[in-house]
Design an enzyme around this catalytic site. Sequence first.
Site, short mmCIF file in Angstrom:
data_model
loop_
_atom_site.label_atom_id
_atom_site.label_comp_id
_atom_site.label_asym_id
_atom_site.label_seq_id
_atom_site.Cartn_x
_atom_site.Cartn_y
_atom_site.Cartn_z
N GLY A 97 27.88 -4.62 15.14
CA GLY A 97 27.67 -5.71 16.09
C GLY A 97 26.84 -6.85 15.53
O GLY A 97 26.36 -6.82 14.40
N LYS A 120 22.59 -17.82 13.28
CA LYS A 120 22.30 -16.63 12.48
C LYS A 120 20.82 -16.61 12.13
O LYS A 120 20.33 -17.52 11.44
CB LYS A 120 23.14 -16.62 11.20
CG LYS A 120 22.98 -15.35 10.38
CD LYS A 120 23.95 -15.29 9.23
CE LYS A 120 23.83 -13.99 8.46
NZ LYS A 120 24.80 -13.91 7.34
N ASP A 132 14.97 -7.13 12.75
CA ASP A 132 14.29 -8.06 13.66
C ASP A 132 15.18 -9.21 14.10
O ASP A 132 14.75 -10.08 14.85
CB ASP A 132 13.02 -8.61 12.99
CG ASP A 132 13.30 -9.29 11.65
OD1 ASP A 132 14.49 -9.56 11.35
OD2 ASP A 132 12.34 -9.56 10.90
N GLY A 133 16.43 -9.23 13.62
CA GLY A 133 17.33 -10.30 14.02
C GLY A 133 17.06 -11.64 13.37
O GLY A 133 17.68 -12.64 13.73
N ARG A 190 26.26 -21.50 12.41
CA ARG A 190 27.59 -21.29 11.85
C ARG A 190 28.65 -21.74 12.86
O ARG A 190 28.44 -21.64 14.07
CB ARG A 190 27.80 -19.82 11.50
CG ARG A 190 26.70 -19.25 10.63
CD ARG A 190 27.12 -17.98 9.93
NE ARG A 190 27.37 -16.87 10.83
CZ ARG A 190 27.64 -15.63 10.39
NH1 ARG A 190 27.71 -15.38 9.10
NH2 ARG A 190 27.84 -14.64 11.24
N ASP A 269 33.81 -5.06 8.64
CA ASP A 269 33.12 -5.92 9.61
C ASP A 269 32.85 -7.31 9.05
O ASP A 269 32.39 -8.19 9.78
CB ASP A 269 31.80 -5.27 10.06
CG ASP A 269 30.88 -4.92 8.89
OD1 ASP A 269 31.27 -4.04 8.10
OD2 ASP A 269 29.80 -5.51 8.77
#
Length: 535
Positions: A97, A120, A132-133, A190, A269
């Site tokens: 994901g 992103k 942590d993204g 993006r 992915d």
Amino acid sequence: MLKFDNSFIRALPGDPETKNFTRQVRGVLWSAVVPTSVSAPKLLIYSCEMAATLGLTDTHVRGMVDCLAGNAILPGSEPYATVYGGHQFGNWAGQLGDGRAINLGEVVTEAGRRWELQLKGAGPTPYSRRADGRAVLRSSIREFLCSETMFHLGIATTRALSLVATGDQVMRDMFYDGHAEDEPGAIVCRVAPSFTRFGHFEILAARGETALLQQFVDFTIKRDYPDLLLPTDPAERVGDWFGEVAARTAVMVAGWMRVGFVHGVMNTDNMSILGLTIDYGPYGWVDNFDPGWTPNTTDAAGKRYCLGRQPEIARWNLERLASALLMLEPEKSARGAQLLAGLNHGLARFDDDYASTTQTNFAGKFGLVEWRESDADLVNDLFRLLRDAEVDMTIFFRQLAKVSKVFNAVKAPGDGSVNRELIAEAFYRDDLREEFAGQFEQWLLRYVARIGEDDLPDIERAKRMNQFNPRYVLRNYLVQQAIDDATAGDTTMLHTLLDVMRNPYGEQAGREAFAAKRPDWARHKAGCSMLSCSS
């Protein structure tokens, strides 16, 4: 300013849980999530071409920095993250994901084109697992520059609108060796018509969510392939659509091979349903030609994603997608057999389209009017020489365009020295240049004899070759210099590199240094040769 039409979340089921915490998300395709604010957003660079495509001016872009950093939400935006799975290095990885990507929504331009905007590095999502993204400056610069470089090279790709520094520090272990350090954070905006991946379909098939898989296939065909004329029969429809996915993937990978680009991490992915180059991590352009080269340290031993295996891996990934789509029909039913036949036809289409596109590309790279089967030996013999003699692929082909047909009458060994000197600058090692001098001379004699069979003047042949062979590619050592400078607060190199890559096929006076082969100091320097998946 931007007109949003968020069909993905409007048409497809979403996560009923609204709290943002790591979890397995089933029975849906997306989760609502809001970007996490940063302390001091600063616009470092943006793509004027992508901005213009979206209908944005310089004033618009500079006025929306808070939105591009995740500190504010654009009017009409409904942020979300999507769930997908994937095969990583050949093994099923389960749920993955959007772990550090947050979709802002879908923008429709005045021209009627649909674009998804995605941040992103804008913070954690339910799919962030233990991360942590966030994204660091070095990886964000690499993504921004390569997205736009690939666009200007004419290879299908996701795009980059902007690069924003966050003012925050992010801890990363660059080579996964226990030496984590704080690094400056950044966020890339993006842009793509769709960020849907093979893995979106794989996760639904793996979980047996067949009805949702069918719904998502129908949605994808309608939204992302609006101009594709397909049969009404469901099984035939899916098979034909898959064939189009396979064809686009073939053209994309053939484009990579034409310019010497290595993606580095071709997990399922990281494969776009639109045949776009997506997820720029440990990528690289091959310097001294080596089909076994990979820029990914994680792949150094297995070389699964090396240059020469990219076509094979693309097909393997398509086979995984086909396996997922087979879940749409009962295995032993007549409709299942029909779907299987259609999917196999799609795989055959990949083979055929990759072969035909590669032949067209090779004819262009070598300046041939048309490809002949007999040209395969000439091409294969050259690539073996380039590998054995450690020759720079990009420089060699630009210099090959300068070879003249007037030497096609030369027969005696040694008389081809003028042509041989034209390619001398492409060698990395003087000893290998001398060792292989005779073999290159013999190959050049064969080459000038072959181009002499075509009724194409040298000047026209050179022009044709230079449309297939870039003068400038985004070499890792150049990107690393831009990263080092930007980390120190100087974005001059970053802007210059983007400007150089806007015209990769043309000669640019005063910028010859950007076309030079990799210097020796960069052969094994971190960031200049191989990179980790965190790069």
